[in-house]
Design an enzyme around this catalytic site. Structure first.
Site, PDB file in Angstrom:
ATOM      1  N   GLY A 106     -24.432 -31.764   7.928  1.00 56.73           N
ATOM      2  CA  GLY A 106     -24.848 -31.074   6.816  1.00 56.73           C
ATOM      3  C   GLY A 106     -25.846 -29.884   7.126  1.00 56.73           C
ATOM      4  O   GLY A 106     -25.616 -28.977   7.599  1.00 56.73           O
TER       5      GLY A 106
ATOM      6  N   ASP B  82     -29.813 -36.329   9.278  1.00 58.78           N
ATOM      7  CA  ASP B  82     -30.592 -36.046  10.317  1.00 58.78           C
ATOM      8  C   ASP B  82     -30.066 -35.741  11.828  1.00 58.78           C
ATOM      9  O   ASP B  82     -30.525 -35.823  12.732  1.00 58.78           O
ATOM     10  CB  ASP B  82     -31.551 -37.214  10.612  1.00 58.78           C
ATOM     11  CG  ASP B  82     -32.615 -37.307   9.257  1.00 58.78           C
ATOM     12  OD1 ASP B  82     -32.527 -36.620   8.462  1.00 58.78           O
ATOM     13  OD2 ASP B  82     -33.294 -38.255   9.374  1.00 58.78           O
TER      14      ASP B  82
ATOM     15  N   PRO C  38     -19.571 -31.285   3.088  1.00 56.59           N
ATOM     16  CA  PRO C  38     -19.477 -30.343   1.916  1.00 56.59           C
ATOM     17  C   PRO C  38     -20.910 -30.102   1.516  1.00 56.59           C
ATOM     18  O   PRO C  38     -21.616 -30.909   1.348  1.00 56.59           O
ATOM     19  CB  PRO C  38     -18.754 -31.265   0.904  1.00 56.59           C
ATOM     20  CG  PRO C  38     -17.941 -32.105   1.500  1.00 56.59           C
ATOM     21  CD  PRO C  38     -18.794 -32.333   2.669  1.00 56.59           C
ATOM     22  N   MET C  39     -21.019 -28.973   1.278  1.00 57.36           N
ATOM     23  CA  MET C  39     -22.452 -28.498   0.612  1.00 57.36           C
ATOM     24  C   MET C  39     -22.178 -27.093  -0.518  1.00 57.36           C
ATOM     25  O   MET C  39     -21.461 -26.079  -0.137  1.00 57.36           O
ATOM     26  CB  MET C  39     -23.096 -27.977   1.445  1.00 57.36           C
ATOM     27  CG  MET C  39     -23.754 -28.922   2.767  1.00 57.36           C
ATOM     28  SD  MET C  39     -24.991 -28.340   3.883  1.00 57.36           S
ATOM     29  CE  MET C  39     -23.779 -27.551   5.268  1.00 57.36           C
TER      30      MET C  39
ATOM     31  N   CYS D  18     -23.492 -37.772  -4.178  1.00 51.92           N
ATOM     32  CA  CYS D  18     -24.552 -36.706  -4.912  1.00 51.92           C
ATOM     33  C   CYS D  18     -25.663 -37.302  -5.470  1.00 51.92           C
ATOM     34  O   CYS D  18     -25.573 -38.040  -6.222  1.00 51.92           O
ATOM     35  CB  CYS D  18     -23.613 -35.808  -5.900  1.00 51.92           C
ATOM     36  SG  CYS D  18     -24.555 -34.575  -6.454  1.00 51.92           S
TER      37      CYS D  18
ATOM     38  N   ASN E 152     -23.817 -39.867   8.724  1.00 53.25           N
ATOM     39  CA  ASN E 152     -24.476 -38.677   8.384  1.00 53.25           C
ATOM     40  C   ASN E 152     -25.865 -38.690   7.897  1.00 53.25           C
ATOM     41  O   ASN E 152     -26.435 -39.750   7.488  1.00 53.25           O
ATOM     42  CB  ASN E 152     -23.592 -38.237   6.957  1.00 53.25           C
ATOM     43  CG  ASN E 152     -24.029 -37.008   6.410  1.00 53.25           C
ATOM     44  OD1 ASN E 152     -24.143 -36.815   5.006  1.00 53.25           O
ATOM     45  ND2 ASN E 152     -24.621 -36.012   6.945  1.00 53.25           N
TER      46      ASN E 152
END
Length: 384
Positions: free
Chosen positions: A237, A215, A26-27, A111, A213
């Protein structure tokens, strides 16, 4: 583009069977329906919505209700929720399940944005271990047969790591998978992700999939991460910003059918045009859709021979006709530029001291006085 290949790999999250072990992270402002559809056209996997604030969903905020919609072509449907209150989050989960808004729900505990962490939310929340367990336990119960997962960071900073404790607690609560962004909140998006931490979590959590998650800029990176950490899948991402076809490369790397990728300038121009078209459809407004795609211009054309006038034009265009005219001026036969188009993209920044509530680190338990303050963490319809 070099492309590593791995033996065919699939991923199961609860009752959801994925052809490849790949998840779109999610972004905020990025992973709306338009971008998810575009990524899906190139590859396979699970494509997660922008982060949705649970309170806004419970209150049926108009913008939030729009953000949780999925196009009929999207399956499985996935929504990420954010919140700080066990009751509110569980109510949001019940709404999603009862009204059939999604096939998968993810909870955000990663976040690092100061406006969230200074209220005890996001990556700051797992430090309060009992609160974390309560939220996850009640959310899993409310989800019923719909698989619920969590995404988190290593912790607040190197001296206040939480990922192993939180991972075990989430496993005990009955989640269907756990994703780890292998940075602390203090690192924000800087430096390099600590893939060794993903391996540690994989060894600590044995009954549900562990996803890595951080890099993953290429399919090669995804293959290396899984080989190095033994994780069950990857969450992508920033690496797909301006490169939705990365999901095609990932699908091919893991033995699935995928959209052919040649990454010539013409290929990239067509992807950009398709993205703009889907945004216009999503917003039901040509001007707004074309304005929204502007932030993607630099990502799409990184390293390619696109002059400043055309870049400026694309970053100010307000109609598909303008975009078509500008893209038509490019040399569509220009080849993939190699290293100039690769590597990090999106925000990075520098390490910084996390913004936290007063005396937050003094105890792993939540003080009664902090409960009301934390409600202020739910301040947006969607976030980082």
């Amino acid at each position: 583009m070099t492309l590593a290949t791995a033996s065919a790999r699939s991923l199961t999250i609860g009752p959801i069977a994925l052809d490849v072990p790949v998840v779109l992270a999610p972004m905020a402002g990025i992973t709306n329906t338009a971008f998810r559809r575009l990524c899906r056209e190139y590859g396979a996997g699970l494509y997660v919505s922008e982060m949705i604030t649970s309170r806004a969903l419970v209150e049926r905020n108009e913008t939030t209700m729009r953000l949780i919609r999925h196009h009929e072509s999207e399956t499985p449907r996935s929504i990420q929720l954010y919140g700080v209150d066990p009751y509110t989050i569980s109510e949001a989960v019940r709404i999603i399940v009862a009204e059939d808004h999604a096939d998968h729900i993810d909870l955000n505990f990663g976040c690092p944005v100061p406006k969230v962490t200074r209220k005890g939310g996001g990556a700051a929340l797992p430090w309060k271990s009992s609160l974390f367990s309560q939220i996850v336990t009640q959310a899993v119960k409310a989800a019923g047969d719909v698989p619920l997962t969590v995404k988190m960071r290593k912790g607040i900073d190197p001296d206040h790591l939480t990922f192993l404790d939180a991972g075990r607690a989430a496993e005990d609560a009955g989640v269907s998978a756990i994703a780890l962004h292998a940075r602390t909140a203090s690192e924000f998006y800087s430096g390099f992700a600590d893939w060794d931490a993903i391996g540690e979590l994989k060894q600590a959590v044995t009954s549900v999939p562990v996803l890595g998650n951080g890099d993953i800029w290429s399919a090669d990176d995804a293959v290396r991460m899984m080989q190095q950490t033994d994780c069950d899948g990857v969450v992508v991402g920033r690496g797909c910003l301006g490169r939705p076809w990365l999901f095609g490369e990932l699908a091919a790397a893991f033995g699935a059918e995928a959209h052919p990728v040649d990454a010539t300038l013409g290929f990239v121009a067509n992807a950009f045009r398709r993205h703009a078209e889907l945004l216009v459809e999503f917003f039901e407004d040509e001007d707004r859709g074309c304005r929204d795609v502007r932030k993607h211009v630099a990502w799409y054309f990184k390293g390619y021979p696109v002059g400043g006038d055309i870049r400026t034009g694309l970053a100010t265009a307000s109609s598909l006709a303008e975009i078509d005219d500008l893209l038509g001026q490019l040399d569509h036969s220009a080849p993939y530029p190699g290293a100039d188009a690769e590597g990090q993209r999106g925000r990075s920044g520098r390490p910084k001291r996390p913004a936290l509530p007063d005396k937050w680190l003094e105890s792993r338990e939540l003080a009664a006085s902090a409960s009301e303050m934390m409600r202020g963490a739910e301040i947006e319809n969607s976030g980082g």
